[in-house]
Design a protein around this motif. Structure first.
Motif, PDB file in Angstrom:
ATOM      1  N   LEU A  65      54.789  76.272 -49.301  1.00 10.88           N
ATOM      2  CA  LEU A  65      54.950  74.788 -48.829  1.00 10.88           C
ATOM      3  C   LEU A  65      54.853  75.540 -47.434  1.00 10.88           C
ATOM      4  CD1 LEU A  65      55.948  72.432 -47.792  1.00 10.88           C
ATOM      5  CD2 LEU A  65      57.873  73.584 -47.861  1.00 10.88           C
ATOM      6  N   VAL A  66      53.318  75.498 -46.291  1.00 13.36           N
ATOM      7  CA  VAL A  66      53.443  76.300 -45.272  1.00 13.36           C
ATOM      8  C   VAL A  66      53.370  74.787 -44.411  1.00 13.36           C
ATOM      9  CG1 VAL A  66      51.451  78.305 -46.641  1.00 13.36           C
ATOM     10  CG2 VAL A  66      50.815  75.325 -45.807  1.00 13.36           C
ATOM     11  N   GLY A  67      53.733  73.333 -44.719  1.00 13.48           N
ATOM     12  CA  GLY A  67      54.240  72.670 -44.037  1.00 13.48           C
ATOM     13  C   GLY A  67      54.804  71.197 -44.258  1.00 13.48           C
ATOM     14  N   GLY A  68      55.623  70.978 -43.360  1.00 14.29           N
ATOM     15  CA  GLY A  68      56.021  69.353 -43.559  1.00 14.29           C
ATOM     16  C   GLY A  68      57.062  68.890 -42.251  1.00 14.29           C
ATOM     17  N   LEU A 101      47.508  48.320 -49.051  1.00 14.47           N
ATOM     18  CA  LEU A 101      47.802  49.944 -49.090  1.00 14.47           C
ATOM     19  C   LEU A 101      48.370  50.038 -47.587  1.00 14.47           C
ATOM     20  CD1 LEU A 101      47.561  51.988 -50.384  1.00 14.47           C
ATOM     21  CD2 LEU A 101      45.291  52.365 -49.845  1.00 14.47           C
ATOM     22  N   VAL A 102      48.022  49.979 -45.774  1.00 17.74           N
ATOM     23  CA  VAL A 102      48.011  49.906 -45.608  1.00 17.74           C
ATOM     24  C   VAL A 102      48.901  49.090 -44.721  1.00 17.74           C
ATOM     25  CG1 VAL A 102      47.158  49.451 -42.837  1.00 17.74           C
ATOM     26  CG2 VAL A 102      45.438  50.353 -44.634  1.00 17.74           C
ATOM     27  N   ASP A 103      49.695  47.869 -45.154  1.00 20.62           N
ATOM     28  CA  ASP A 103      51.238  47.687 -44.760  1.00 20.62           C
ATOM     29  C   ASP A 103      51.996  48.346 -45.791  1.00 20.62           C
ATOM     30  OD1 ASP A 103      49.719  45.503 -43.572  1.00 20.62           O
ATOM     31  OD2 ASP A 103      50.268  43.816 -45.352  1.00 20.62           O
ATOM     32  N   PHE A 104      52.352  49.307 -46.764  1.00 23.47           N
ATOM     33  CA  PHE A 104      52.937  49.917 -47.759  1.00 23.47           C
ATOM     34  C   PHE A 104      53.030  51.195 -47.641  1.00 23.47           C
ATOM     35  CE2 PHE A 104      52.919  52.648 -51.105  1.00 23.47           C
ATOM     36  CZ  PHE A 104      54.888  52.914 -50.873  1.00 23.47           C
ATOM     37  N   ILE A 105      52.558  52.245 -46.887  1.00 23.05           N
ATOM     38  CA  ILE A 105      52.445  53.492 -46.460  1.00 23.05           C
ATOM     39  C   ILE A 105      53.132  53.095 -44.847  1.00 23.05           C
ATOM     40  CG2 ILE A 105      49.987  54.027 -45.218  1.00 23.05           C
ATOM     41  CD1 ILE A 105      51.523  55.768 -48.307  1.00 23.05           C
ATOM     42  N   THR A 106      52.793  52.780 -44.222  1.00 26.69           N
ATOM     43  CA  THR A 106      53.611  52.454 -42.588  1.00 26.69           C
ATOM     44  C   THR A 106      54.977  51.295 -42.415  1.00 26.69           C
ATOM     45  OG1 THR A 106      52.427  50.307 -42.399  1.00 26.69           O
ATOM     46  CG2 THR A 106      50.797  51.996 -41.483  1.00 26.69           C
ATOM     47  N   SER A 107      55.072  51.714 -43.839  1.00 23.14           N
ATOM     48  CA  SER A 107      56.653  50.426 -44.276  1.00 23.14           C
ATOM     49  C   SER A 107      57.928  51.396 -43.739  1.00 23.14           C
ATOM     50  CB  SER A 107      56.286  49.732 -45.106  1.00 23.14           C
ATOM     51  OG  SER A 107      56.662  50.252 -46.148  1.00 23.14           O
ATOM     52  N   GLY A 108      57.327  52.479 -43.225  1.00 25.34           N
ATOM     53  CA  GLY A 108      59.438  52.891 -43.594  1.00 25.34           C
ATOM     54  C   GLY A 108      58.680  54.882 -43.409  1.00 25.34           C
ATOM     55  N   PRO A 109      59.514  56.122 -43.453  1.00 26.81           N
ATOM     56  CA  PRO A 109      58.626  57.319 -43.487  1.00 26.81           C
ATOM     57  C   PRO A 109      59.126  57.764 -44.638  1.00 26.81           C
ATOM     58  CG  PRO A 109      61.167  56.770 -42.899  1.00 26.81           C
ATOM     59  CD  PRO A 109      60.737  55.427 -42.968  1.00 26.81           C
ATOM     60  N   VAL A 110      57.359  58.420 -44.316  1.00 26.12           N
ATOM     61  CA  VAL A 110      56.767  59.328 -45.427  1.00 26.12           C
ATOM     62  C   VAL A 110      57.256  60.518 -45.195  1.00 26.12           C
ATOM     63  CG1 VAL A 110      54.570  57.956 -45.831  1.00 26.12           C
ATOM     64  CG2 VAL A 110      54.738  60.024 -44.070  1.00 26.12           C
ATOM     65  N   PHE A 111      57.331  61.466 -46.185  1.00 32.49           N
ATOM     66  CA  PHE A 111      57.592  63.446 -45.988  1.00 32.49           C
ATOM     67  C   PHE A 111      56.431  64.072 -46.594  1.00 32.49           C
ATOM     68  CE2 PHE A 111      58.699  67.804 -47.329  1.00 32.49           C
ATOM     69  CZ  PHE A 111      59.415  67.356 -45.827  1.00 32.49           C
ATOM     70  N   ALA A 112      55.002  64.168 -45.367  1.00 29.13           N
ATOM     71  CA  ALA A 112      53.824  64.616 -45.277  1.00 29.13           C
ATOM     72  C   ALA A 112      53.828  66.314 -45.604  1.00 29.13           C
ATOM     73  CB  ALA A 112      53.102  64.526 -43.653  1.00 29.13           C
ATOM     74  N   MET A 113      52.949  66.652 -46.638  1.00 24.90           N
ATOM     75  CA  MET A 113      52.955  68.172 -46.322  1.00 24.90           C
ATOM     76  C   MET A 113      52.285  68.912 -46.284  1.00 24.90           C
ATOM     77  SD  MET A 113      56.134  68.195 -49.631  1.00 24.90           S
ATOM     78  CE  MET A 113      55.123  66.399 -50.372  1.00 24.90           C
TER      79      MET A 113
END
Ligand code: RTP
Ligand code: MG
Length: 148
Positions: A32-35, A61-73
């Motif tokens: 893991l180098v970022g998260g 797809l846009v509604d779903f991906i903006t619907s709550g927090p994500v964990f980006a890595m």
């Protein structure tokens, strides 16, 4: 060393799968180098999924991906882009093999738990969309001597 962009989608965060997903890539031998936990704006979502903007499911797809927090890595390792895609499983969980993340945890294509870059070009583009250079940490792990 090769890098890829992976993201636990809002369904994965809501279902408490961040730890499980991080653990799979750690145990595999990737680094893991970022998260970060974050909310995606509509603008970022439309850029990230720009290749799909003419598709009928784009709005959902846009509604779903903006619907709550994500964990980006960002993850690093030999052949990590293609191997992470194998570990994720097929896009549609109806076709993803047991043992893969989608095969084990997802049922329907619109809620498939995880995103991963599909090529070296996508990885560079997506890492740049989600992370500033100073948010990524390069470091040496001695355990990598046993996997690489
Ligand atoms: P992702 O970009 O999210 O990692 O997924 P992928 O590469 O495996 O699949 P892609 O073709 O890029 O599709 C992006 C996301 O759009 C949703 N989708 N819905 N309703 C549908 O037929 C349909 N097809 C695709 C999925 O959630 C997919 O992950
Ligand atoms: Mg994709």
């Amino acid at each position: 060393m090769e890098r890829t962009f992976l993201m636990v989608k809002p369904d994965g965060v809501q279902r408490n799968l961040i730890g499980e997903i991080v653990a799979r890539f750690e145990k595999k031998g990737f680094q893991l180098v970022g998260g970060k936990l974050m909310l995606i704006t509509r603008e970022l979502a439309e850029q990230h999924y720009g290749e799909h903007k003419e598709r009928p499911f784009f709005g959902e797809l846009v509604d779903f991906i903006t619907s709550g927090p994500v964990f980006a890595m960002v993850w690093e390792g030999e052949n990590v882009i293609a191997t992470a895609r194998l570990m994720m499983g097929a896009t549609n969980p109806k076709e993803s093999a047991p043992g893969t993340i989608r095969g084990d945890y997802a049922v329907t294509v619109g809620k498939n738990i995880i995103h991963g870059s599909d090529s070296p070009e996508s990885a560079v583009r997506e890492i740049g969309l989600f992370f500033k250079e100073e948010e990524l940490v390069s470091y040496t792990k001695l355990i990598n001597e046993w996997t690489n």
